[in-house]
Design a protein around this motif. Structure first.
Motif, PDB file in Angstrom:
ATOM      1  N   UNK A 101       8.862 -40.960 -33.028  1.00  0.00           N
ATOM      2  CA  UNK A 101      10.318 -40.946 -33.090  1.00  0.00           C
ATOM      3  C   UNK A 101      10.759 -39.710 -33.858  1.00  0.00           C
ATOM      4  N   UNK A 102      11.005 -38.630 -33.138  1.00  0.00           N
ATOM      5  CA  UNK A 102      11.466 -37.412 -33.800  1.00  0.00           C
ATOM      6  C   UNK A 102      12.989 -37.390 -33.739  1.00  0.00           C
ATOM      7  N   UNK A 103      13.606 -36.993 -34.838  1.00  0.00           N
ATOM      8  CA  UNK A 103      15.059 -36.975 -34.869  1.00  0.00           C
ATOM      9  C   UNK A 103      15.641 -38.220 -35.522  1.00  0.00           C
ATOM     10  N   UNK A 104      14.778 -39.120 -35.950  1.00  0.00           N
ATOM     11  CA  UNK A 104      15.251 -40.307 -36.674  1.00  0.00           C
ATOM     12  C   UNK A 104      14.903 -40.166 -38.146  1.00  0.00           C
ATOM     13  N   UNK A 120      19.531 -30.177 -32.864  1.00  0.00           N
ATOM     14  CA  UNK A 120      19.902 -31.197 -33.838  1.00  0.00           C
ATOM     15  C   UNK A 120      18.788 -32.233 -33.982  1.00  0.00           C
ATOM     16  N   UNK A 121      18.183 -32.576 -32.862  1.00  0.00           N
ATOM     17  CA  UNK A 121      17.105 -33.572 -32.912  1.00  0.00           C
ATOM     18  C   UNK A 121      15.960 -33.099 -33.794  1.00  0.00           C
ATOM     19  N   UNK A 122      15.642 -31.815 -33.734  1.00  0.00           N
ATOM     20  CA  UNK A 122      14.459 -31.354 -34.470  1.00  0.00           C
ATOM     21  C   UNK A 122      14.762 -30.808 -35.854  1.00  0.00           C
ATOM     22  N   UNK A 123      16.020 -30.515 -36.166  1.00  0.00           N
ATOM     23  CA  UNK A 123      16.293 -29.923 -37.478  1.00  0.00           C
ATOM     24  C   UNK A 123      15.925 -30.901 -38.586  1.00  0.00           C
ATOM     25  N   UNK A 141      16.195 -38.005 -25.753  1.00  0.00           N
ATOM     26  CA  UNK A 141      15.514 -37.763 -27.024  1.00  0.00           C
ATOM     27  C   UNK A 141      16.492 -37.806 -28.199  1.00  0.00           C
ATOM     28  N   UNK A 142      17.751 -37.492 -27.914  1.00  0.00           N
ATOM     29  CA  UNK A 142      18.768 -37.548 -28.954  1.00  0.00           C
ATOM     30  C   UNK A 142      19.021 -38.951 -29.489  1.00  0.00           C
ATOM     31  N   UNK A 143      18.600 -39.967 -28.755  1.00  0.00           N
ATOM     32  CA  UNK A 143      18.796 -41.343 -29.231  1.00  0.00           C
ATOM     33  C   UNK A 143      17.927 -41.657 -30.456  1.00  0.00           C
ATOM     34  N   UNK A 144      16.830 -40.897 -30.606  1.00  0.00           N
ATOM     35  CA  UNK A 144      15.940 -41.163 -31.742  1.00  0.00           C
ATOM     36  C   UNK A 144      15.155 -42.449 -31.595  1.00  0.00           C
ATOM     37  N   UNK A 145      14.834 -42.820 -30.354  1.00  0.00           N
ATOM     38  CA  UNK A 145      14.140 -44.099 -30.117  1.00  0.00           C
ATOM     39  C   UNK A 145      12.770 -43.887 -29.491  1.00  0.00           C
ATOM     40  N   UNK A 146      12.307 -42.639 -29.465  1.00  0.00           N
ATOM     41  CA  UNK A 146      11.029 -42.378 -28.807  1.00  0.00           C
ATOM     42  C   UNK A 146      11.208 -42.399 -27.304  1.00  0.00           C
TER      43      UNK A 146
END
Ligand SMILES: Cc1cc2nc3c(=O)[nH]c(=O)nc-3n(C[C@H](O)[C@H](O)[C@H](O)COP(=O)(O)OP(=O)(O)OC[C@H]3O[C@@H](n4cnc5c(N)ncnc54)[C@H](O)[C@@H]3O)c2cc1C
Ligand code: SF4
Ligand code: SF4
Lengths: 420, 405
Positions: free
Chosen positions: A272-275, B67-70, B309-314
């Motif tokens: 889970x990247x971004x969480x 944003x997802x990876x920062x 991927x932006x959901x952050x749920x894998x």
């Protein structure tokens, strides 16, 4: 969500633990706000470089190093564990072979021409070893900002090496690739994967090299096809070719990140990247859930039996200083040790000096479980790895990746042993 | 702190680590776009009410990967979206962007005229004309009208009885007008698992308007949608979406990008929003998902779109696929197909979008025996357009494996 084990942190420590746990058959979830220091740092596994004098033989230096620093994480990690972790990494990622032993440190040039001690290094960096002196040409790529081979070569030629030898180094600038814009290390890495590009580079370079010179390139020799790129260039130039770490982004580090991430996914891990892990639920001295923040406006608890905290140090927000001067750990609210007492200086002006706050971090028991303020195990099923550990000064000791790898490796061993 | 301050204020957390730059699919293929760190937290400091010093911002596709990876929580893509809206307001918004940003309006016009509209959409000369007049690339993927909306199907669809559980379905514009089959399959899969599916009245979530800088209109749409969905959420119903980007809009993007953090309806809806695969996997984890899957003997490339991927749920779809015997799934490691909603349709961005997606298209072509799977509609159309391989929503594979067809 549920899992057997949850790892918080996608740096070298967290991914190492994650890969080993997933490969041991545990349902493993890894949560990371983003990638960690691997994208920035050279991919060398520096175990111990300064103590505080230059360390030539880490295995020999470690016993007295930890004897003098009983709170150092290396005091909880045997030399065998450190060596085993490096062996594991190398054997595990065939396309990313590492060379070296704990017996002696390589001395590799940095981007500014400082000889830097490292125990385990990517195969493609090894020929930059300065210890026996040699003749080096450093190739400069004009569109690559922040890499100045003339400065590198100049500093290196003046460097004092412990072996007493001198290095004969010079710069060779390649012509512009024809782009107007700057090219990042990653951009060059993609260009070098192209055979045609390599042949142009080799054709320009070859006539300008002198016999006996090895060639150092910034670490941009391919991303996905690194090994073939490096070997091909070596073939074309007919001499040892090696990479020198660049300023961020670090292509060599990204390769390591990719290799570990892919191994984690291949082993069935959930990434889970971004969480962000924003808190935890605990009960009777045991962590029951890590609570993460996803895109939805609701907390998402992940239930598991074992938890690993691998959130890095201050830089990653794992540990933070509030405006009252208090230091906190951000996920489990753990006690932070090594914080200078109220009224004592916390920082000194020069960045690389002995910073009083520099050793702040999580204190742990032999199995790397966090301790509370009274020195008791905080939670029986919570383990800590990497830069979150207190008692070390990675950038002064040059021990960051060594600690991250060995501790990530060790927490996984502890959990796997417990699980079976 | 209001949201604008909070999104913009996040730029102070930038440590210039360049991690976002290494991931940005656009700056990795074109020098026209200098990258997220530069265009986001760096340039934003120089933007004033008089405008932006640099127009390269327009080349940000809004994919959100930065944003997802920062790791420092900088809201790079959101900063870019807000700055782009301001810049476009100052420099003028092309008619094209005003049109392609309104899929529900297009749907209302196109649906009754489907045969004629589709004839034109498939016609090369017409597409050439559209490219010349509106600057929508003639080769860009364009969906065809289904002719009958999902809403009209849903109104006639008898609810599952008896049912002990109910769930709300947010289908979005594309399933309504272009791909009602996807929505019908989602309903069937949910019903197969014992859910009565409630389909409230709903219109566009405003995402395409937002991506094209039409913030006021976007706000109007999303607030109205939230108002329609909120009563269900308040009563504790979960809401599932098959459109992963529109689901993300309701979960987070509208609150952040459109500065609607204070909108209580949206917050309540967000707290109950699930991507359909996220929801089905959570059922499975509770032992509540039916696993009477028949084998599907095929090899499927799966692409988790940037917005998923932006959901952050894998990647919950991958885990669901793992439950289907015989199904071999190859996860693509490419982050973006290039199209990013409406970005890849635009003439000046079409080539960039195709180059961004190129590695994905190669993987899809190499792996697929029959179909590719992907959660987002525009990405499916892009993949199919580029490779000729039909692309399906993950629920379609579940639907087939349940033997519901
Ligand atoms: C520029 C640079 C150069 C360096 N050079 C060297 C060198 O030459 N030699 C050396 O040995 N070491 C070097 N280091 C240090 C070394 O890289 C680090 O000590 C080591 O990588 C730390 O690894 P880690 O896994 O513990 O932490 P990190 O790599 O920092 O990873 C921490 C992870 O935790 C995540 N995270 C943090 N908080 C949360 C949360 N609440 N929820 C979810 N995720 C969270 C982060 O996003 C990240 O993924 C360097 C570091 C940097 C930055
Ligand atoms: S990843 Fe975040 S902190 Fe790093 S450069 Fe980009 S915006 Fe700045
Ligand atoms: S949103 Fe996508 S295209 Fe825009 S800067 Fe971020 S990563 Fe790049």
């Amino acid at each position: 969500m549920s899992a057997d084990a949850v790892v918080v942190g996608a740096g070298l420590a967290g991914l190492t633990a994650g890969v080993r746990l997933a490969e041991a058959g545990l349902r493993t979830t890894l949560v990371g706000k983003g990638p960690g220091a691997m994208h920035l740092a050279p991919a060398t596994i520096d175990v111990l470089g300064y103590a505080p004098d230059l360390v030539e033989r880490p295995a020999a230096a470690l016993p007295s190093f930890v004897a003098e620093r009983p709170d150092h994480p290396y005091a909880r990690l045997s030399a065998d564990t450190v060596a085993a972790s490096a062996e594991w990494l190398s054997a595990h990622m065939p396309p990313l072979a590492y060379v070296g032993t704990l017996e002696e440190n390589y001395l590799l040039p940095t981007a500014v021409g400082v000889p830097k001690p490292s125990a385990f290094v990517p195969e493609a960096m090894a020929a930059g070893d300065l210890r026996s002196g040699s003749r080096f040409a450093f190739a400069g790529l004009r569109a690559l900002k922040d890499f100045y081979p003339a400065l590198l070569a100049d500093n290196l030629s003046q460097a004092k090496l412990p072996t007493g030898v001198t290095v004969d180094a010079r710069a060779v600038h390649l012509s512009d690739p024809g782009t107007e814009a700057d090219v990042s290390p990653l951009g060059y890495a993609r260009m070098f994967e192209d055979r045609e590009f390599r042949s142009v580079v080799a054709a320009e370079l070859l006539p300008r090299l002198e016999p006996g010179e090895s060639v150092g390139f910034p670490s941009v020799l391919g991303l996905h096809e690194h090994r073939t790129t490096w070997l091909d260039l070596q073939d074309r130039l007919g001499r040892p070719v090696f990479e020198v770490p660049t300023l961020p982004p670090s292509v060599a580090g990204i390769r390591l990140f990719h290799a570990l991430r892919d191994a984690f996914l291949a082993a069935g891990g959930r990434l889970l990247i971004g969480s962000t892990a924003a808190g935890a639920e605990t009960k009777d001295g045991v962590v029951t859930h890590v609570v993460i923040q996803t895109a939805a406006a609701r907390p998402t608890p992940i239930e598991a039996r074992w938890f690993v905290l691998a959130t890095g140090g201050f830089a990653e927000g794992a540990i933070f200083l509030d405006s009252y001067g208090e230091v906190h750990e951000s996920v489990f609210g753990l006690a932070v040790s090594g914080v200078p007492a109220a009224g004592e200086p916390r920082f000194v002006p020069r960045y690389f000096d002995d910073q009083p706050m520099g050793r702040a971090g999580i204190a742990v028991d032999e199995r790397l479980r966090p301790l509370d303020a009274d020195g008791n195990v905080a939670f029986r099923n919570l383990f800590t790895a990497g830069a979150a550990l207190g008692g070390a000064e990675p950038w002064r000791e040059l021990s960051g990746n060594g600690l991250a790898l060995a501790s990530g490796f060790a927490v996984a061993s502890a959990i796997v042993e417990w699980a079976s | 702190m209001d949201t604008m301050e909070w999104v913009r204020g996040s730029l102070d957390h930038c440590v210039k680590c360049t991690i976002c730059e290494t991931f940005c699919p656009v700056s990795n293929v074109t020098p026209l776009f200098p990258g997220p760190k530069y265009v986001g937290p760096q340039l934003e400091r120089f933007r004033t009410d008089d405008g932006s010093p640099d127009a390269s911002l327009d080349y940000c596709s809004g994919c959100g990967i930065c944003t997802t990876v920062c790791p420092q929580g900088v809201k790079i893509a959101e900063i870019n979206s807000q700055a782009r809206a301001k810049m476009k307001a100052q420099r003028g918004i092309p008619l094209r962007d005003r049109i392609i940003a309104r899929p529900s309006a297009m749907g209302k016009v196109g649906t009754p005229l489907a045969p004629i509209a589709n004839f034109f959409l498939k016609n090369h000369a017409f597409r050439w004309l559209v490219e010349r007049t509106l600057r929508v690339h003639r080769k860009a993927p364009m969906p065809l009208f289904a002719g009958r909306t999902f809403q009209s199907w849903a109104r006639r669809h008898p609810p599952l009885t008896p049912a002990t559980k109910a769930i709300v379905y947010f289908h979005g514009c594309s399933a309504n007008h272009f791909e009602p089959r996807v929505a019908q399959m989602a309903v069937a899969v949910l019903e197969h698992n014992g859910y009565r599916v409630i389909v409230p009245r709903q219109d566009c979530c405003g995402l395409p308007l937002q991506s094209n800088g039409l913030f006021d209109d976007a706000r109007r749409y999303v607030r109205k949608l939230a108002r329609n969905l909120e009563p269900y959420a308040r009563r504790g119903y979960d809401i599932v979406a098959t459109s992963t980007s529109c689901g993300l809009m309701l979960k987070r993007e509208a609150r952040e990008i459109l500065e609607l953090e204070d909108d209580e309806d949206l917050r309540t809806v967000s707290a109950h929003m699930f991507d359909i695969c996220e929801f089905l996997l959570s059922l499975h984890e509770r032992g509540a998902l039916r696993t009477d899957f028949r084998p599907l003997d095929m090899r499927v490339p799966y692409h988790a779109p940037c917005q998923q991927q932006g959901h952050g749920i894998g990647k919950p779809a991958l885990e669901l696929f793992g439950l289907i015997p015989g199904l071999e799934v190859v996860d693509s490691d490419v982050a973006c197909c290039g199209v990013a909603g409406t970005y890849g349709l635009k003439t000046e961005k079409y080539d960039i979008a195709m180059e961004v997606g190129a590695p994905l298209f190669r993987q899809v072509t190499a792996v697929a025996t029959e179909v590719a799977a992907c959660d987002s509609e525009t990405c499916r159309w892009q993949i199919t357009r580029a490779t000729g391989i039909p692309s399906v929503h993950p629920v379609e594979l579940l639907y087939r494996a349940y033997g519901l067809s």
